[in-house]
Design an enzyme around this catalytic site. Sequence first.
Site, mmCIF file in Angstrom:
data_model
loop_
_atom_site.group_PDB
_atom_site.id
_atom_site.type_symbol
_atom_site.label_atom_id
_atom_site.label_comp_id
_atom_site.label_asym_id
_atom_site.label_seq_id
_atom_site.Cartn_x
_atom_site.Cartn_y
_atom_site.Cartn_z
ATOM 1 N N HIS A 117 48.172 -25.218 2.156
ATOM 2 C CA HIS A 117 47.446 -25.852 3.259
ATOM 3 C C HIS A 117 48.076 -25.382 4.558
ATOM 4 C CE1 HIS A 117 44.996 -29.009 5.221
ATOM 5 N NE2 HIS A 117 45.987 -29.019 6.088
ATOM 6 N N CYS A 118 47.273 -24.742 5.398
ATOM 7 C CA CYS A 118 47.784 -24.165 6.641
ATOM 8 C C CYS A 118 47.482 -25.115 7.797
ATOM 9 C CB CYS A 118 47.143 -22.801 6.900
ATOM 10 S SG CYS A 118 47.756 -21.998 8.406
#
Length: 288
Positions: A117-118
């Site tokens: 998850h960025c």
Amino acid sequence: MKSSSCPYLAVKITPAIPVVGGILFFFVMGTLLRTSFSDPGVLPRATPDEAADLERQIDIANGTSSGGYRPPPRTKEVIINGQTVKLKYCFTCKIFRPPRASHCSLCDNCVERFDHHCPWVGNCVGKRNYRFFYMFILSLSFLTVFIFALVITHVVLRSQQSGFLNALKDTPASVLEAVVCFFSVWSIVGLSGFHTYLISSNQTTNEDIKGSWSNKRGKENYNPYSYGNIFTNCCVALCGPISPSLIDRRGYVQPDTPQPAAPPNGMAAYGATQSQSDMIPQEERVRE
């Protein structure tokens, strides 16, 4: 006379400099938006009926196993290219996650080929948007190096005319750009290099952090998803077809659990939306 780097270098070197910079900037923004607003590969959750049926199958499978080896609950095993891969059960989505899928605690969804998850793009990076994320960080690396090289060139050319200290005094914006690019270029280029390594070995960030696979084919935990060739791995990750989205954007959201109906005695059940006045019998309303 004070001037910024781009107009000065366009006159002194070539007018193609602002054109190249503009192309890189719009490419970076385009890949950023595509990564942020695309479906990373979200897996739909099971309906209440599907979840109940799956729970029944799990209970039957665990209850009928007798003696010897008993498989751990909530897992399945599949064979992929000779390697045993465990499918874990997601208690939130009520499904057995496919290989390489994982549940994101921030998005609260199971994502196919989950990478990470960025927070910078505000989205998960998975099967359907990984190539756009990679092109984003790669083009951002080129843009950062491009800006840093032009700023240094600008300062050097101005230093030859009026001296180094005067050049710094006359172009404070260029000095600020040089400092920002110097400290950011290492992390951006390093991130691009790390994901280039992942693509060449057909791994995900999640798998690399956990140490799921070994790059050596002869070992027991070899990577079953690698094609054994760097060029093939890169072509599959960057040039292969994008799988269709499994999300029904036009569908209606169904409740996770069925809503209980109101009992016949006229008392509202928990979670019911019927108001108290609606439950008064018609005779009592007339009497009032």
